[in-house]
Design a protein around this motif. Structure first.
Motif, PDB file in Angstrom:
ATOM      1  N   UNK A  26       0.914  -1.386  -0.037  1.00  0.00           N
ATOM      2  CA  UNK A  26      -0.037   0.055   0.064  1.00  0.00           C
ATOM      3  C   UNK A  26       0.902   1.138  -0.186  1.00  0.00           C
ATOM      4  N   UNK A  27       1.962   1.085   0.293  1.00  0.00           N
ATOM      5  CA  UNK A  27       2.739   2.493   0.603  1.00  0.00           C
ATOM      6  C   UNK A  27       3.550   2.752  -0.872  1.00  0.00           C
ATOM      7  N   UNK A  28       3.322   1.920  -1.768  1.00  0.00           N
ATOM      8  CA  UNK A  28       3.857   2.377  -3.041  1.00  0.00           C
ATOM      9  C   UNK A  28       2.818   2.938  -3.977  1.00  0.00           C
ATOM     10  N   UNK A  29       1.551   3.195  -3.409  1.00  0.00           N
ATOM     11  CA  UNK A  29       0.276   3.797  -4.079  1.00  0.00           C
ATOM     12  C   UNK A  29       0.957   5.231  -4.408  1.00  0.00           C
ATOM     13  N   UNK A  30       0.351   5.809  -5.507  1.00  0.00           N
ATOM     14  CA  UNK A  30       0.543   7.230  -5.956  1.00  0.00           C
ATOM     15  C   UNK A  30      -0.642   7.949  -5.199  1.00  0.00           C
TER      16      UNK A  30
END
Length: 172
Positions: free
Chosen positions: A41-45
């Protein structure tokens, strides 16, 4: 949606932490938006986050089928909705209260704390402990090393000394 989800969580697991979103709904959202379900989830823009929020808040606008929603044909509005977070228990309380006010059979069952959907109540769904049954004490197991020798009886406790009767009487 007001939830802080740790960034190291996978997409599917993270979305299911939002109340009202299950595994299948999260999978459908991510498949619709073409987002990898195994990424963190931390990689979502920021655009992806906003697209997910928009689709979650309005799944009918995202061409989700009506059977996929958790509240179809709402009694007050007649619309197909998907409830999230605190709206779920609030709506449930309102539905039960409406049934109690209309004095429906379901309302009576809710009021009495009994099963509502036709389940049997003769043997299952009992609450509380057993009534009228006293559990008997079990014999204490013999201590190891006693080799079958009877245990010495415990010495009776000394009875408290009785107070003299004269001290309890009031003198006038």
């Amino acid at each position: 949606m007001g939830n802080d989800i740790p960034g190291e969580r996978k997409m599917l697991v993270g979305l299911t932490q939002i109340k009202g979103i299950g595994y299948n709904f999260a999978t459908a959202v991510l498949d619709t938006l073409k987002i990898n379900t195994n990424s963190n989830i931390g990689n979502l823009t920021e655009e992806n986050v906003q697209a997910i929020e928009k689709l979650i808040t309005d799944p009918v606008g995202g061409n989700f089928p009506t059977w996929f929603l958790n509240r179809r044909k709402d009694i007050e509005t007649g619309a197909d909705l998907h409830l999230l977070t605190s709206d779920i228990p609030f709506t449930l309380r309102n539905d039960i209260e409406r049934e109690r006010i209309t004095a429906s059979w379901r309302g009576y069952r809710h009021l009495s704390g009994l099963k509502v959907r036709g389940q049997r109540t003769r043997t299952s769904g009992r609450k509380g402990g057993a009534v009228g049954v006293a559990k008997g004490g079990m014999a204490a197991p013999a201590k190891k090393g006693s080799a079958g020798a009877p245990a010495a009886p415990a010495a009776p406790a000394a009875a408290p000394a009785a107070a003299p009767a004269a001290a309890t009487e009031k003198s006038e």
